[in-house]
Design a protein around this motif. Structure first.
Motif, PDB file in Angstrom:
ATOM      1  N   GLU A 256       0.832  -1.212   0.000  1.00 12.28           N
ATOM      2  CA  GLU A 256       0.000   0.000   0.000  1.00 12.28           C
ATOM      3  C   GLU A 256       0.860   1.252   0.000  1.00 12.28           C
ATOM      4  O   GLU A 256       0.498   2.259  -0.624  1.00 12.28           O
ATOM      5  CB  GLU A 256      -0.917  -0.018   1.217  1.00 12.28           C
ATOM      6  CG  GLU A 256      -2.011  -1.091   1.139  1.00 12.28           C
ATOM      7  CD  GLU A 256      -2.880  -1.128   2.376  1.00 12.28           C
ATOM      8  OE1 GLU A 256      -2.457  -0.555   3.412  1.00 12.28           O
ATOM      9  OE2 GLU A 256      -3.982  -1.719   2.318  1.00 12.28           O
ATOM     10  N   GLU A 257       1.995   1.201   0.686  1.00 17.24           N
ATOM     11  CA  GLU A 257       2.909   2.348   0.679  1.00 17.24           C
ATOM     12  C   GLU A 257       3.455   2.586  -0.723  1.00 17.24           C
ATOM     13  O   GLU A 257       3.525   3.734  -1.191  1.00 17.24           O
ATOM     14  CB  GLU A 257       4.060   2.089   1.653  1.00 17.24           C
ATOM     15  CG  GLU A 257       5.067   3.227   1.732  1.00 17.24           C
ATOM     16  CD  GLU A 257       6.196   2.925   2.697  1.00 17.24           C
ATOM     17  OE1 GLU A 257       7.340   3.360   2.417  1.00 17.24           O
ATOM     18  OE2 GLU A 257       5.944   2.266   3.726  1.00 17.24           O
ATOM     19  N   ALA A 258       3.829   1.510  -1.408  1.00 16.43           N
ATOM     20  CA  ALA A 258       4.308   1.626  -2.784  1.00 16.43           C
ATOM     21  C   ALA A 258       3.201   2.128  -3.704  1.00 16.43           C
ATOM     22  O   ALA A 258       3.434   2.983  -4.567  1.00 16.43           O
ATOM     23  CB  ALA A 258       4.828   0.277  -3.270  1.00 16.43           C
ATOM     24  N   GLU A 259       1.986   1.623  -3.507  1.00 21.43           N
ATOM     25  CA  GLU A 259       0.855   2.037  -4.327  1.00 21.43           C
ATOM     26  C   GLU A 259       0.588   3.529  -4.177  1.00 21.43           C
ATOM     27  O   GLU A 259       0.329   4.237  -5.171  1.00 21.43           O
ATOM     28  CB  GLU A 259      -0.381   1.231  -3.935  1.00 21.43           C
ATOM     29  CG  GLU A 259      -1.596   1.463  -4.810  1.00 21.43           C
ATOM     30  CD  GLU A 259      -1.460   0.906  -6.197  1.00 21.43           C
ATOM     31  OE1 GLU A 259      -2.283   1.280  -7.056  1.00 21.43           O
ATOM     32  OE2 GLU A 259      -0.538   0.105  -6.439  1.00 21.43           O
ATOM     33  N   ASP A 260       0.639   4.044  -2.949  1.00 16.43           N
ATOM     34  CA  ASP A 260       0.433   5.479  -2.712  1.00 16.43           C
ATOM     35  C   ASP A 260       1.511   6.306  -3.398  1.00 16.43           C
ATOM     36  O   ASP A 260       1.228   7.375  -3.968  1.00 16.43           O
ATOM     37  CB  ASP A 260       0.421   5.768  -1.213  1.00 16.43           C
ATOM     38  CG  ASP A 260      -0.807   5.195  -0.520  1.00 16.43           C
ATOM     39  OD1 ASP A 260      -1.809   4.933  -1.218  1.00 16.43           O
ATOM     40  OD2 ASP A 260      -0.768   5.005   0.710  1.00 16.43           O
ATOM     41  N   GLU A 261       2.743   5.821  -3.342  1.00 16.33           N
ATOM     42  CA  GLU A 261       3.840   6.541  -3.980  1.00 16.33           C
ATOM     43  C   GLU A 261       3.677   6.561  -5.498  1.00 16.33           C
ATOM     44  O   GLU A 261       3.871   7.596  -6.147  1.00 16.33           O
ATOM     45  CB  GLU A 261       5.169   5.884  -3.608  1.00 16.33           C
ATOM     46  CG  GLU A 261       6.397   6.481  -4.284  1.00 16.33           C
ATOM     47  CD  GLU A 261       6.668   7.918  -3.871  1.00 16.33           C
ATOM     48  OE1 GLU A 261       7.491   8.580  -4.549  1.00 16.33           O
ATOM     49  OE2 GLU A 261       6.060   8.385  -2.882  1.00 16.33           O
ATOM     50  N   PHE A 262       3.259   5.441  -6.069  1.00 17.37           N
ATOM     51  CA  PHE A 262       3.060   5.381  -7.519  1.00 17.37           C
ATOM     52  C   PHE A 262       1.882   6.251  -7.953  1.00 17.37           C
ATOM     53  O   PHE A 262       1.917   6.857  -9.028  1.00 17.37           O
ATOM     54  CB  PHE A 262       2.834   3.937  -7.962  1.00 17.37           C
ATOM     55  CG  PHE A 262       4.008   3.029  -7.688  1.00 17.37           C
ATOM     56  CD1 PHE A 262       5.294   3.540  -7.635  1.00 17.37           C
ATOM     57  CD2 PHE A 262       3.833   1.672  -7.483  1.00 17.37           C
ATOM     58  CE1 PHE A 262       6.383   2.716  -7.377  1.00 17.37           C
ATOM     59  CE2 PHE A 262       4.908   0.839  -7.227  1.00 17.37           C
ATOM     60  CZ  PHE A 262       6.186   1.369  -7.176  1.00 17.37           C
ATOM     61  N   LYS A 263       0.844   6.334  -7.129  1.00 18.82           N
ATOM     62  CA  LYS A 263      -0.287   7.212  -7.449  1.00 18.82           C
ATOM     63  C   LYS A 263       0.148   8.671  -7.443  1.00 18.82           C
ATOM     64  O   LYS A 263      -0.296   9.460  -8.284  1.00 18.82           O
ATOM     65  CB  LYS A 263      -1.418   6.982  -6.449  1.00 18.82           C
ATOM     66  CG  LYS A 263      -2.171   5.669  -6.649  1.00 18.82           C
ATOM     67  CD  LYS A 263      -3.291   5.521  -5.637  1.00 18.82           C
ATOM     68  CE  LYS A 263      -4.064   4.231  -5.853  1.00 18.82           C
ATOM     69  NZ  LYS A 263      -5.144   4.054  -4.844  1.00 18.82           N
ATOM     70  N   ARG A 264       0.997   9.032  -6.487  1.00 17.02           N
ATOM     71  CA  ARG A 264       1.489  10.413  -6.433  1.00 17.02           C
ATOM     72  C   ARG A 264       2.320  10.733  -7.669  1.00 17.02           C
ATOM     73  O   ARG A 264       2.162  11.801  -8.286  1.00 17.02           O
ATOM     74  CB  ARG A 264       2.327  10.610  -5.166  1.00 17.02           C
ATOM     75  CG  ARG A 264       2.831  12.044  -4.974  1.00 17.02           C
ATOM     76  CD  ARG A 264       3.877  12.122  -3.890  1.00 17.02           C
ATOM     77  NE  ARG A 264       5.065  11.353  -4.246  1.00 17.02           N
ATOM     78  CZ  ARG A 264       5.992  11.805  -5.091  1.00 17.02           C
ATOM     79  NH1 ARG A 264       5.850  12.981  -5.695  1.00 17.02           N
ATOM     80  NH2 ARG A 264       7.055  11.069  -5.354  1.00 17.02           N
ATOM     81  N   ILE A 265       3.218   9.800  -8.043  1.00 22.48           N
ATOM     82  CA  ILE A 265       4.042  10.001  -9.238  1.00 22.48           C
ATOM     83  C   ILE A 265       3.171  10.095 -10.487  1.00 22.48           C
ATOM     84  O   ILE A 265       3.377  10.970 -11.344  1.00 22.48           O
ATOM     85  CB  ILE A 265       5.058   8.848  -9.381  1.00 22.48           C
ATOM     86  CG1 ILE A 265       6.062   8.870  -8.224  1.00 22.48           C
ATOM     87  CG2 ILE A 265       5.782   8.919 -10.713  1.00 22.48           C
ATOM     88  CD1 ILE A 265       7.000   7.675  -8.208  1.00 22.48           C
ATOM     89  N   THR A 266       2.177   9.214 -10.591  1.00 19.46           N
ATOM     90  CA  THR A 266       1.276   9.227 -11.747  1.00 19.46           C
ATOM     91  C   THR A 266       0.512  10.533 -11.835  1.00 19.46           C
ATOM     92  O   THR A 266       0.341  11.102 -12.921  1.00 19.46           O
ATOM     93  CB  THR A 266       0.290   8.044 -11.659  1.00 19.46           C
ATOM     94  OG1 THR A 266       1.019   6.816 -11.656  1.00 19.46           O
ATOM     95  CG2 THR A 266      -0.668   8.052 -12.843  1.00 19.46           C
ATOM     96  N   SER A 267       0.054  11.031 -10.701  1.00 17.70           N
ATOM     97  CA  SER A 267      -0.683  12.295 -10.683  1.00 17.70           C
ATOM     98  C   SER A 267       0.187  13.451 -11.159  1.00 17.70           C
ATOM     99  O   SER A 267      -0.256  14.300 -11.945  1.00 17.70           O
ATOM    100  CB  SER A 267      -1.201  12.567  -9.268  1.00 17.70           C
ATOM    101  OG  SER A 267      -1.877  13.797  -9.207  1.00 17.70           O
ATOM    102  N   ASP A 268       1.434  13.502 -10.707  1.00 12.05           N
ATOM    103  CA  ASP A 268       2.352  14.566 -11.127  1.00 12.05           C
ATOM    104  C   ASP A 268       2.642  14.467 -12.630  1.00 12.05           C
ATOM    105  O   ASP A 268       2.662  15.493 -13.335  1.00 12.05           O
ATOM    106  CB  ASP A 268       3.655  14.478 -10.339  1.00 12.05           C
ATOM    107  CG  ASP A 268       3.464  14.810  -8.867  1.00 12.05           C
ATOM    108  OD1 ASP A 268       2.426  15.405  -8.515  1.00 12.05           O
ATOM    109  OD2 ASP A 268       4.350  14.459  -8.051  1.00 12.05           O
TER     110      ASP A 268
END
Length: 369
Positions: A256-268
């Motif tokens: 879940e921590e990795a998923e949150d980080e990837f969502k942030r990167i994707t959003s940017d």
């Protein structure tokens, strides 16, 4: 049902003992095997050779036991069959004993011989058949029991096949086979537990991921599952030995921590990509290059953004009186209509084609004609 499964599992443990993984020597990929001979498996029995897909159009689950340097793939071995045979012969022997007990004790105990044999094989052996892909050396080791019975070849000499198998109906499996073998064998035709590939294009996706993983000139594919695994490994500093012999596995919290980080990167990335589709940065080559450079897990979001925005741009070209997009009046200041039309059509042809392959039922203005 779960209690029945627990009871059956306990009975299986009593009969054949606990399951064991006999890991390979991680130095097996350092040097290639010197004395080899060509594989001799007939072409007609090899099924369909898999070629890597041109683009990552699909995102499938795959087994990711890797630390980013070596990738371990489990293969089908005789270990499970020994366990199954031990249990089946014991159950058959019990039934046989009750039938022939009064007739002759020797005959009644006959099934005990194969039952004891397979029980011994199951307890004395373990999962000992693996394929180790080494990104650093570019070699692949087909490991069997020990170094003496193993084969190491360059990745270029490994082929992937997709064939029909019959397991509760017709299904398909992946097989890896080197073009060379040890002198005392015909071939190494190994079924692998790497990912489910019910269609050929799914097999192409899985082989593309592994092919790009072994190509040092490219970054490790940033696809879902593999990216989560590497995030977990880098966070804790684990090696392939920790993941196997140390039994370290990604936890739900790490995932879940990795998923949150990837969502942030994707959003940017999506926000930056949206700005590139505006008049001030509306360059075809730059937009396409940016899309191809982002991690694979972010491309789906960017593709949706491109399809939605370009659909608005294309509508104006299809109108009876063509016009530039009224949502962005700067287009008229920066481009002539012909320049605008050329760029919109080029981007629409590129992104609509990819979007249509992924979403065949989606309805939009198609410029492919």
């Amino acid at each position: 049902m779960k209690y029945i499964l627990k009871i059956l599992g306990f009975i299986n443990w009593l009969i054949v003992g606990p399951s064991r993984d006999l890991w390979p020597d991680w130095r097996c990929t350092e040097t290639v095997t010197r004395v080899t001979k060509p594989s001799r498996k007939r072409e007609k029995w090899r099924g369909n050779m898999v070629t890597p897909k041109e683009r990552y159009l699909r995102q499938l689950s795959l087994h990711t036991r890797t630390d980013g340097k070596q990738w371990l793939v489990r293969c089908n071995s005789n270990y499970i069959s020994h366990q199954v045979n031990a249990v089946m012969w014991l159950l058959f022997g019990a039934l046989w004993f009750f039938i022939f007990y009064d007739f002759h004790m020797g005959i009644a105990l006959l099934p005990l011989i194969p039952a004891l044999y397979y029980n011994y094989r199951a307890r004395a052996s373990g999962e000992d058949t693996w394929i180790v892909f080494d990104r650093t050396t570019g070699n692949v080791c087909f490991w069997k029991r020990d170094a003496k019975h193993s084969l190491t070849v360059p990745f270029e000499k490994v082929n992937c096949y997709w064939i029909e198998v019959f397991r509760r109906g017709v299904s398909h499996s992946l097989y890896f086979m080197p073009t060379e073998n040890l002198p005392n064998e015909r071939h190494r035709w190994w079924q692998v537990m790497f990912g489910a590939a019910t269609r050929y294009d799914e097999a192409q996706y899985l082989w593309r991921v592994l092919t790009d993983f072994m190509d040092q000139s490219k970054p490790i594919p940033a696809v879902p599952g593999l990216s989560h695994q590497l995030y977990f490994v880098e966070k804790h500093g684990y090696t392939i030995k920790d993941l196997t012999e140390g039994e370290k596995e990604i936890t739900l919290e790490d995932f879940e921590e990795a998923e949150d980080e990837f969502k942030r990167i994707t959003s940017d990335l999506d926000e930056e990509f949206g700005r590139m589709l505006e008049p001030e940065c509306f360059d075809v080559d730059t937009i396409i290059a940016f899309y191809n450079s982002v991690p694979r897990y972010a491309q789906q979001s960017l593709l949706s953004t491109a399809a939605a925005r370009l659909e608005i741009y294309v509508i104006g070209l299809e109108a009876e009186n063509p016009y530039m997009c009224p949502l962005f009046p700067e287009f008229k200041k920066l481009f002539t209509f012909d320049e605008y039309k050329t760029r919109v059509e080029a981007l629409a042809d590129y992104f609509f084609k990819i979007h249509k392959e992924l979403n065949p039922s989606y309805s939009y203005v198609d410029r492919s004609d």
